[in-house]
Design an enzyme around this catalytic site. Structure first.
Site, PDB file in Angstrom:
ATOM      1  N   GLY A 127       9.325   2.390  -6.381  1.00  0.00           N
ATOM      2  CA  GLY A 127       8.374   3.494  -6.589  1.00  0.00           C
ATOM      3  C   GLY A 127       8.888   4.825  -6.074  1.00  0.00           C
ATOM      4  N   GLN A 128       8.021   5.857  -6.197  1.00  0.00           N
ATOM      5  CA  GLN A 128       8.449   7.230  -5.856  1.00  0.00           C
ATOM      6  C   GLN A 128       8.902   7.329  -4.403  1.00  0.00           C
ATOM      7  OE1 GLN A 128       5.297  10.145  -5.517  1.00  0.00           O
ATOM      8  NE2 GLN A 128       6.694  11.879  -5.754  1.00  0.00           N
ATOM      9  N   GLY A 161       7.714  -2.516  -2.847  1.00  0.00           N
ATOM     10  CA  GLY A 161       7.404  -1.301  -3.610  1.00  0.00           C
ATOM     11  C   GLY A 161       8.589  -0.345  -3.553  1.00  0.00           C
ATOM     12  N   TYR A 195      -9.047   3.686  -5.338  1.00  0.00           N
ATOM     13  CA  TYR A 195      -7.820   3.875  -4.547  1.00  0.00           C
ATOM     14  C   TYR A 195      -8.185   4.314  -3.127  1.00  0.00           C
ATOM     15  CZ  TYR A 195      -3.428   6.183  -3.110  1.00  0.00           C
ATOM     16  OH  TYR A 195      -2.292   6.591  -2.440  1.00  0.00           O
ATOM     17  N   LYS A 224      -7.722   2.495   0.528  1.00  0.00           N
ATOM     18  CA  LYS A 224      -6.964   3.132   1.614  1.00  0.00           C
ATOM     19  C   LYS A 224      -7.792   3.162   2.904  1.00  0.00           C
ATOM     20  CE  LYS A 224      -3.125   3.425  -0.310  1.00  0.00           C
ATOM     21  NZ  LYS A 224      -2.002   2.633   0.227  1.00  0.00           N
TER      22      LYS A 224
HETATM   23  C1  VAH Z   1      -2.266  10.002  -5.993  1.00  0.00           C
HETATM   24  N1  VAH Z   1      -0.025  10.604  -5.295  1.00  0.00           N
HETATM   25  O1  VAH Z   1      -2.275  11.047  -6.615  1.00  0.00           O
HETATM   26  C2  VAH Z   1      -1.201   9.834  -4.919  1.00  0.00           C
HETATM   27  C3  VAH Z   1      -1.667  10.335  -3.566  1.00  0.00           C
HETATM   28  C4  VAH Z   1      -2.920  12.092  -2.290  1.00  0.00           C
HETATM   29  C5  VAH Z   1      -2.503  11.579  -3.629  1.00  0.00           C
HETATM   30  O2  VAH Z   1      -2.281   9.355  -2.805  1.00  0.00           O
HETATM   31  O3  VAH Z   1      -3.054   9.093  -6.204  1.00  0.00           O
END
Ligand code: VAH
Length: 317
Positions: A11-12, A8, A143, A147
């Site tokens: 990525g940012q 990755g 997401y 996590k």
């Molecule tokens: C998002 N930049 O916006 C990520 C991050 C806490 C936010 O995990 O999904």
């Protein structure tokens, strides 16, 4: 750690972390890896680059063998907003990708795996102010589910196999080098670009939306400080809260107007408002400060000044 693989790395966070690690460990000791997306010249010219598809364990294994990798940093992720549009893709990349990294690290007896988590692990039932290290983890996004699962999976590999797995719950990360993609906190980057380019910005969350945020230099410092911490001092492993700042969009606007007085803002909340509303205002990072000496440096105005200066340079305006 002699040979680090950063998956990755386009990525940012991955793109800047790779360059920072190359300064510390040496260019040839940090292998950058990404999917087919074109890496920057800076990344390509500063050390080895490999194409890796994190959901294909053989593509990870072949790079590990080719470069004799002894540590993996897995920054490959589908973020919160994109994850809600395509939950199965988010599960596949974030969970199967992580599982593949942990399995390869276990089989090749690696020294360390870094698996980033996020404040997205928290949900509406979590205490919002100064969110505790140990608390309710009921995220409302796929997401966030990946996590929480990733933290639990990483901790399992520590307990079950004695693998050194570490992770930190990143807040929204703000930077000017590589644009973020598919995140809910992307507004906190876009606002600076539009302030420089147009003197105005239309924000997709409300003015009073307040979230924990961190400037990239602090993000890199937190990540590398955790990587280099003595494992024996760590009571936590994959789930460190890390805080730096917390501010609303309105406070960002006030900060920008200190440098661009006529800056204009409009608010048009969209589907990302619900995601932002499910996350806390601020976090308690006592554990990170105690166990590996975490200490942020940037505040909002210092970040605003640095962002605007560097975006002007980057856009040559
Ligand atoms: C998002 N930049 O916006 C990520 C991050 C806490 C936010 O995990 O999904």
């Amino acid at each position: 750690m002699k040979k680090i693989l950063v998956i990755g790395s386009v990525g940012q966070i991955g793109s800047e972390l790779t360059l920072e690690l190359r300064k510390i460990y040496g260019n040839d000791h940090v292998v950058a890896a990404g999917r087919k997306t074109k890496p920057s010249e800076k990344l390509l010219n500063s050390g080895p680059f490999e194409v890796v598809e994190v959901t294909d364990i053989d593509s990870i294994r072949s790079v590990v063998e080719k470069h004799n990798i002894d540590a993996i940093i897995n920054m490959a992720a589908i973020l919160s907003a994109t994850g809600e549009e395509n939950p199965s893709l988010a599960w596949n990349v974030n969970m199967n990708g992580l599982y593949n990294c942990l399995e390869v690290a276990r089989k090749y007896e690696m020294k360390q795996v870094l698996v980033p988590s996020s404040i997205a692990v928290f949900g509406p039932e979590t205490p919002r102010i100064n969110t505790p290290q140990e608390t309710i983890l009921k995220p409302t996004t796929m997401y966030g589910v990946t996590k929480v699962s990733g933290e639990l999976l990483g901790d399992y590999y520590v307990r079950r196999y004695g693998l050194d797995v570490r992770g930190l719950r990143y807040p929204g990360i703000i930077s000017y080098e590589t644009l973020p993609g598919g995140g809910t906190t992307d507004y906190a980057v876009a606002i600076y670009y539009d302030a420089v380019k147009y003197g105005k910005y239309t924000c997709f969350v409300k003015e009073d939306t307040r979230l924990p945020m961190m400037y990239m230099p602090d993000c890199l410092k937190a990540t590398i400080d955790l990587m280099q911490a003595d494992f024996a001092n760590l009571k936590h492993h994959c789930d460190f809260n890390v805080g730096a700042m917390a501010f609303s969009v309105g406070e960002m606007v006030d900060s920008i107007r200190k440098f661009i007085p006529g800056f204009k803002i409009e608010y048009k909340p969209d589907h990302r408002q619900n995601i932002a509303d499910s996350w806390p205002d601020s976090v308690d990072d006592t554990a990170a400060r105690k166990e590996w000496g975490w200490e942020p440096k940037y505040d909002l105005d210092a970040m605003t000044e640095d962002m605007l200066t560097n975006i002007r340079k980057k856009l040559n305006v």
